[in-house]
Design an enzyme around this catalytic site. Structure first.
Site, PDB file in Angstrom:
ATOM      1  N   ARG A  52       0.830  -1.213   0.000  1.00  0.00           N
ATOM      2  CA  ARG A  52       0.000   0.000   0.000  1.00  0.00           C
ATOM      3  C   ARG A  52       0.861   1.259   0.000  1.00  0.00           C
ATOM      4  O   ARG A  52       0.385   2.367  -0.233  1.00  0.00           O
ATOM      5  CB  ARG A  52      -0.968  -0.025   1.191  1.00  0.00           C
ATOM      6  CG  ARG A  52      -1.977   1.113   1.191  1.00  0.00           C
ATOM      7  CD  ARG A  52      -3.222   0.882   2.064  1.00  0.00           C
ATOM      8  NE  ARG A  52      -3.056   0.010   3.192  1.00  0.00           N
ATOM      9  CZ  ARG A  52      -2.378   0.318   4.306  1.00  0.00           C
ATOM     10  NH1 ARG A  52      -1.814   1.505   4.440  1.00  0.00           N
ATOM     11  NH2 ARG A  52      -2.274  -0.569   5.279  1.00  0.00           N
ATOM     12  N   TYR A 105     -15.580  19.674 -13.577  1.00  0.00           N
ATOM     13  CA  TYR A 105     -15.976  18.267 -13.616  1.00  0.00           C
ATOM     14  C   TYR A 105     -17.028  17.984 -12.538  1.00  0.00           C
ATOM     15  O   TYR A 105     -16.860  18.374 -11.378  1.00  0.00           O
ATOM     16  CB  TYR A 105     -14.750  17.372 -13.430  1.00  0.00           C
ATOM     17  CG  TYR A 105     -15.138  15.929 -13.433  1.00  0.00           C
ATOM     18  CD1 TYR A 105     -15.555  15.315 -14.609  1.00  0.00           C
ATOM     19  CD2 TYR A 105     -15.137  15.177 -12.268  1.00  0.00           C
ATOM     20  CE1 TYR A 105     -15.954  13.998 -14.625  1.00  0.00           C
ATOM     21  CE2 TYR A 105     -15.530  13.851 -12.274  1.00  0.00           C
ATOM     22  CZ  TYR A 105     -15.941  13.273 -13.461  1.00  0.00           C
ATOM     23  OH  TYR A 105     -16.343  11.968 -13.459  1.00  0.00           O
ATOM     24  N   ASP A 176      -6.881  21.030 -12.407  1.00  0.00           N
ATOM     25  CA  ASP A 176      -7.271  19.777 -13.053  1.00  0.00           C
ATOM     26  C   ASP A 176      -6.886  19.911 -14.530  1.00  0.00           C
ATOM     27  O   ASP A 176      -7.507  20.657 -15.277  1.00  0.00           O
ATOM     28  CB  ASP A 176      -8.783  19.554 -12.883  1.00  0.00           C
ATOM     29  CG  ASP A 176      -9.232  18.191 -13.416  1.00  0.00           C
ATOM     30  OD1 ASP A 176      -8.559  17.653 -14.325  1.00  0.00           O
ATOM     31  OD2 ASP A 176     -10.260  17.681 -12.941  1.00  0.00           O
ATOM     32  N   LYS A 201      -8.656   9.276 -18.827  1.00  0.00           N
ATOM     33  CA  LYS A 201      -9.001   9.942 -20.076  1.00  0.00           C
ATOM     34  C   LYS A 201      -7.827   9.878 -21.061  1.00  0.00           C
ATOM     35  O   LYS A 201      -7.479   8.824 -21.514  1.00  0.00           O
ATOM     36  CB  LYS A 201      -9.459  11.370 -19.784  1.00  0.00           C
ATOM     37  CG  LYS A 201     -10.468  11.476 -18.621  1.00  0.00           C
ATOM     38  CD  LYS A 201     -11.809  10.834 -18.908  1.00  0.00           C
ATOM     39  CE  LYS A 201     -12.722  10.709 -17.694  1.00  0.00           C
ATOM     40  NZ  LYS A 201     -12.873  11.877 -16.866  1.00  0.00           N
TER      41      LYS A 201
HETATM   42  C1  LIG Z   1     -13.258  12.164 -15.567  1.00  0.00           C
HETATM   43  C2  LIG Z   1     -12.738  13.379 -14.909  1.00  0.00           C
HETATM   44  C3  LIG Z   1     -12.421  13.380 -13.553  1.00  0.00           C
HETATM   45  C4  LIG Z   1     -12.656  12.172 -12.654  1.00  0.00           C
HETATM   46  O1  LIG Z   1     -11.813  11.114 -13.005  1.00  0.00           O
HETATM   47  P1  LIG Z   1     -12.171   9.569 -12.779  1.00  0.00           P
HETATM   48  O2  LIG Z   1     -10.951   8.894 -13.289  1.00  0.00           O
HETATM   49  O3  LIG Z   1     -13.416   9.278 -13.541  1.00  0.00           O
HETATM   50  O4  LIG Z   1     -12.377   9.382 -11.311  1.00  0.00           O
HETATM   51  C5  LIG Z   1     -11.904  14.550 -12.991  1.00  0.00           C
HETATM   52  N1  LIG Z   1     -11.718  15.655 -13.753  1.00  0.00           N
HETATM   53  C6  LIG Z   1     -12.020  15.692 -15.052  1.00  0.00           C
HETATM   54  C7  LIG Z   1     -11.809  16.945 -15.837  1.00  0.00           C
HETATM   55  C8  LIG Z   1     -12.530  14.558 -15.682  1.00  0.00           C
HETATM   56  O5  LIG Z   1     -12.838  14.597 -16.990  1.00  0.00           O
END
Ligand SMILES: *Cc1c(COP(=O)(O)O)cnc(C)c1O
Length: 383
Positions: A52, A105, A176, A201
């Site tokens: 972990r 998001y 982000d 993504k």
């Molecule tokens: C999809 C997304 C997230 C969350 O990510 P997960 O991998 O689905 O938990 C956060 N920020 C943005 C801009 C996203 O497109």
């Protein structure tokens, strides 16, 4: 722009995270599956310790992502993008205040709303395109959360100006960077304290992994974030980090191709009679274009939002008439996805009912266009 090793990002994604180049070494890194490590004597901070706390396969991925973001330290991989958001939010003290963009998001919005409801901290929402409003809200805040371009409105924040000001006043910031990827935008170099990614993504890129990452160049923050990951067990799956690095080998090709197609499709969509508005910062007519052009490196990403000359049902019919595009939430994979965002009940009412978010993949752009053009013909235009 090259990293501290002098290599450019499209080389780093290929050469990084490989085994030592010695005779008979495998070219591809191993998937190290283990829950613990041999150890003797007192456990120190540099010991691998337990599964972990660390894993060599995580580190292969983390080193490459750290270099791409020009971080002084490796990325910290976590279980998902939202685990990355939660890890950063764990730094906010009880009774503190977080500044959030009005559009960001959806999961991040739900996370901070839950925290506010539970009394952990309060949330101030701002129009992220209004730099003055962001800086006023930032005054005395414990964390400024930024997203640019925003999901799903594609608004562009003035990252250089905001991050220079917050850096000078000592307010903690996190960006982000999921939509732009580190190939197009590197917020740490502009003064951000932290960057988060939904690796799910573009970085992993094939819609087969859920994974996240947090980055910082600040050693104290890094230790706190890593500690949070260990103690909350927000750790990545080993195979997921291996798949993400495998996917990242082609990141530069995918970002280049999908970005080029997105620019082409956005321009054609802007001319289509069934489309009332296109949001894509690469279009010179877009309100965020001038700002984006000054702060991104080689492209505007591959997410387009369009508003249609119809209602929710009409927009949904367009989605369902598509054959090459897949109707699905998520983005950033090789396959083109489309979604009417207001199908989510918690999407803010400021997002138009007819807004479709398009995640442009790497298929042939003419096939993508023909499919869109055919589906848009289902919109009955008034005379
Ligand atoms: C999809 C997304 C997230 C969350 O990510 P997960 O991998 O689905 O938990 C956060 N920020 C943005 C801009 C996203 O497109």
């Amino acid at each position: 722009m090259s990293d501290s090793t002098g290599l450019r990002p499209d080389t780093v994604v290929v050469t990084g995270g490989r085994p030592e180049p010695v005779h008979d070494a495998p070219v591809s890194p191993a998937v190290v599956l283990t829950s613990t490590y041999r150890g003797a004597g007192e456990m120190t901070d540099t010991d691998r310790g337990y599964g972990r706390m660390s894993n060599p396969t995580w580190e292969d991925f983390e080193g490459v992502l750290g270099r791409l973001e020009h971080a002084d330290l490796p990325a910290l991989a976590v279980a998902s993008g939202l685990a990355a958001v939660g890890t950063v939010m764990s730094l906010v003290p009880v009774g503190g205040r977080v500044v959030m963009p009005t559009h960001a998001y959806q999961g991040s919005q739900v996370l901070v709303d839950d925290a506010q409801r539970a009394g952990h901290f309060t949330v101030t929402r701002v129009d992220v395109t209004d730099t003055q409003a962001v800086l006023e809200a930032a005054d005395g805040a414990d964390l400024v959360w930024l997203e640019s371009p925003t999901n799903p409105m594609l608004e562009v924040a003035d990252l250089p100006e905001i991050l220079a000001a917050t850096r000078a006043s000592g307010v903690l910031t996190a960006v982000d960077n999921t939509f732009a990827t580190p190939l197009l935008q590197r917020p740490l170099t502009l003064g951000a304290d932290m960057v988060v990614h939904s690796v799910t993504k573009y970085l992993a890129g094939h819609s087969d992994v859920v994974l996240g990452a947090v980055l910082t160049s600040d050693p104290d923050l890094w230790v706190r974030l890593k500690h949070h990951r260990t103690i909350n067990g927000a750790i990545p799956g080993t195979f997921e980090t291996w798949l993400a690095l495998r996917g990242m080998r082609t990141l530069s090709l995918r970002v280049e191709r999908s970005g080029r197609s997105a620019l082409d499709l956005a321009a054609r969509l802007a001319e289509h009679p069934a489309v009332t508005r296109v949001r894509y910062p690469g279009l010179t007519s877009d309100p965020g274009h001038v700002r984006a052009a000054a702060q991104v490196d080689g492209g505007y990403g591959a997410i387009i939002s369009v508003e249609l000359a119809t209602d929710a049902d009409g927009a949904q019919r367009v989605v369902e008439a598509l054959e090459v595009w897949t109707p699905a939430t998520s983005l950033g994979g090789v396959e083109s996805l489309v979604e009417r965002r207001r199908r989510h009940h918690d999407e803010p009412a400021t997002v138009p009912e007819s807004l479709l978010r398009l995640s442009v993949g790497i298929e042939n752009v003419e096939d993508l266009w023909a499919d869109l053009d055919r589906a848009l013909a289902t919109v009955r235009l008034g005379s």
